[in-house]
Scaffold this active site. Structure first.
Site, mmCIF file in Angstrom:
data_model
loop_
_atom_site.group_PDB
_atom_site.id
_atom_site.type_symbol
_atom_site.label_atom_id
_atom_site.label_comp_id
_atom_site.label_asym_id
_atom_site.label_seq_id
_atom_site.Cartn_x
_atom_site.Cartn_y
_atom_site.Cartn_z
ATOM 1 N N GLY B 46 0.984 -1.534 -0.212
ATOM 2 C CA GLY B 46 -0.429 -0.162 -0.030
ATOM 3 C C GLY B 46 0.691 1.575 -0.074
ATOM 4 N N SER B 48 3.443 3.128 1.922
ATOM 5 C CA SER B 48 3.740 3.588 3.453
ATOM 6 C C SER B 48 3.221 4.338 4.290
ATOM 7 C CB SER B 48 4.797 2.867 3.851
ATOM 8 O OG SER B 48 5.624 4.697 2.691
ATOM 9 N N CYS B 78 6.466 -5.395 0.462
ATOM 10 C CA CYS B 78 6.797 -3.709 -0.081
ATOM 11 C C CYS B 78 6.301 -2.282 1.515
ATOM 12 C CB CYS B 78 6.007 -3.651 -1.048
ATOM 13 S SG CYS B 78 6.136 -2.266 -1.374
ATOM 14 N N ARG B 139 6.435 0.143 -7.573
ATOM 15 C CA ARG B 139 7.046 1.146 -7.245
ATOM 16 C C ARG B 139 8.098 0.717 -5.704
ATOM 17 N NH1 ARG B 139 5.574 7.052 -7.516
ATOM 18 N NH2 ARG B 139 5.877 7.471 -5.279
ATOM 19 N N HIS B 180 5.709 -7.816 -4.336
ATOM 20 C CA HIS B 180 4.207 -8.647 -3.505
ATOM 21 C C HIS B 180 4.129 -9.876 -3.919
ATOM 22 C CE1 HIS B 180 3.420 -4.298 -3.091
ATOM 23 N NE2 HIS B 180 3.678 -3.834 -3.745
ATOM 24 N N GLU B 182 1.725 -11.526 -2.899
ATOM 25 C CA GLU B 182 0.423 -11.235 -2.655
ATOM 26 C C GLU B 182 -0.070 -11.166 -4.010
ATOM 27 O OE1 GLU B 182 2.476 -9.173 -1.444
ATOM 28 O OE2 GLU B 182 0.454 -7.286 -1.693
#
Lengths: 311, 202
Positions: B46, B48, B78, B139, B180, B182
């Site tokens: 997400g 941070s 991340c 990113r 990631h 996920e």
């Protein structure tokens, strides 16, 4: 639609390691949208606004020259922002920076890609450059977000390569009624597809004017193949929580923040409300004493309905 | 055994789906009281800065940090890795982290979205003889320094990099990835974390 398939899985040939970077893949494009979920993307017109947005907890900012309320007031042709402004905003913040291109204006999109913006919004808020064709978004490495009033429009944009959909609402009005109409329209049509039998999908695809494979995918999964955010008229924490409860996965707030009395507090309150949208006690707390919201307009009083742009 | 996913902002549901596929009970954690129901925590991807701010305002930040330091297993992906790091480089001025894992992380070190990518990783350290893992970097942060107690489980190197850069790290009960897991269909890292939680709660 082959670019649609997630290339990501553990099944690879032999042990060869495909270690070189694959950039601009569909998964990479959609991936950033997934990271923005539960967040607020705020329209900003200066670097100072961008800092306020970042400090308030925005997950991204949309860099533009005029917020939609001013575009409405000023009239004339609304175009992509000056690259100098976008660069200034990119320098000011560490969060993703989005920018808008006119519908069908693929050269504005090429310029935004060269600037390295994180997302391109092919937006009905700007004056369309092509009344028949949207941008071929598969041709870009930067992901696109597009507006939609209904499921068919969302699926047409996805078929053109959009990696994120936002329901359009009516930008620059501070009136949430169109946002509610559009998010409800999309989610209820998705529910209808999910309960259709396969033979019905052919007619439904025709009715929605959307590609059959995407219609089948929505029918099978019960959601769009990309995240669904909501935009257009959100002015209060309660508005944000409303559209989240109606199925939006994040919100775009345009004029609602910087046309209000206390942008910084309102921005932070909308961030909290979007994250905790189903917690009324928290909504009480963050809604208290925010100062005046933007004044807003009745939809019936509008000369120009931006949501009617796009096809 | 139940795993919590910090549910303030970011790709929470992808993590929940991973645990569902593994048949492991998982729940969203959005308030301090929910911390007492879990045996391990995932801090998802997400933004941070946003996740930190919401963790602070919801009262989760302090108890969560304390539980992590006391040995509750945690997996940060991340933005989650940024939140675990001892030191954040290029963060927002007021941004804090749990300062739990002995790594220094540069936010968006791989660059803006135009530089986001997917690539194969060799994860034979945790899955001997297994296939490469397809990893998605959005990113992504770069881990710039790694303390002596941190184990590097996977690195990334391509022709653009002179040195392999650590992308999957473990220190005691803490696991962090700059990518990631996920977002791909590969459940092996979540399975690995589930084993860490099992060891912790046994």
């Amino acid at each position: 639609m082959n670019s649609h398939d997630d290339t990501t899985s553990q099944k690879r040939n032999g042990d060869a390691l495909a270690q070189e970077r694959a950039t601009g893949t569909y998964l990479v494009k959609r991936g950033l949208a997934e990271m923005l979920r539960g967040g607020v993307i705020m329209d900003v017109v200066t670097a100072e606004h961008a800092k306020i947005a970042e400090d308030a907890g925005a997950v991204a900012v949309m860099a533009l020259e005029r917020v939609p309320a001013d575009i409405r007031r000023d009239g004339g042709v609304a175009r992509m922002s000056d690259p100098a402004l976008i660069e200034e905003i990119q320098r000011a913040v560490t969060i993703p920076v989005m920018a808008k291109a006119r519908i069908g204006h693929f050269v504005e999109a090429q310029i935004l890609q060269a600037l390295g913006v994180d997302y391109i919004d092919e937006s009905e808020v700007l004056t369309p450059a092509d009344e028949e064709h949207h941008i071929d978004k598969w041709a870009f490495k930067i992901p696109f977000v597009c507006g939609a009033n209904n499921l068919g429009e969302a699926l047409r944009r996805i078929s053109e390569g959009a990696a994120l959909i936002r329901s359009k609402g009516e930008a620059g009005t501070g009136n949430v009624v169109e946002a509610v109409r559009h998010i409800r329209s999309i989610t209820s049509d998705i529910r209808r597809l999910s309960s259709a039998d396969h033979a019905e999908l052919y007619a439904l695809a025709k009715q929605h004017q959307a590609p059959l494979p995407l219609v089948e995918e929505v029918a099978n999964t019960g959601h769009l193949p990309v995240p669904l955010f909501c935009a257009g008229g959100i002015a209060t924490p309660a508005d944000a929580a409303l559209v989240m409860q109606l199925g939006a996965e994040a919100v775009f707030v345009g004029s609602g923040i910087f046309k209000s009395e206390n942008p910084s507090r309102r921005a932070a309150a909308i961030v909290e409300a979007t994250a905790h949208y189903d917690d009324p006690d928290l909504l009480v707390k963050v809604s208290r004493g925010l100062g005046e919201a933007m004044s807003g307009s009745e939809i019936a009083s509008l000369n120009l309905k931006l949501a009617e742009r796009g096809w | 055994m139940r795993i919590g996913v910090l549910s303030l902002q970011g790709d929470v549901s992808e993590h929940l789906q991973m645990f569902a596929r593994l048949g492991v009970s998982a729940m969203e954690v959005a308030s301090p009281g929910e911390l007492s129901h879990i045996d391990g925590l995932v801090i998802p991807g997400g933004e941070s800065t946003t996740i930190y701010m919401l963790a602070e305002s919801s009262g989760l930040f302090e108890p969560m940090t304390q539980m992590i330091k006391e040995g509750m297993p945690v997996f940060g992906t991340c933005a989650g890795a940024v939140l675990l790091a001892r030191r954040i480089l290029d963060g927002r001025a007021d941004q804090r982290s749990c300062e739990a894992m002995d790594i220094a992380v540069r936010r968006n070190g791989f660059g803006r979205q135009i530089a986001s990518f997917e690539a194969d990783l060799d994860i034979s350290v945790i899955d001997k003889g297994g296939a490469p893992l397809r990893a998605v970097f959005i990113r992504a942060p770069i881990v710039e320094s790694v303390g002596p107690e941190v184990e590097t489980l996977a690195t990334y190197k391509d022709s653009a990099l002179t040195e392999p850069t650590p992308v999957l790290l473990k220190q005691g009960t803490m696991l962090a990835s700059s990518f990631h897991p996920e977002l791909s269909n590969d459940t092996r890292l979540h399975q690995f974390f589930v084993e860490m939680v099992k060891e912790g709660s046994s």
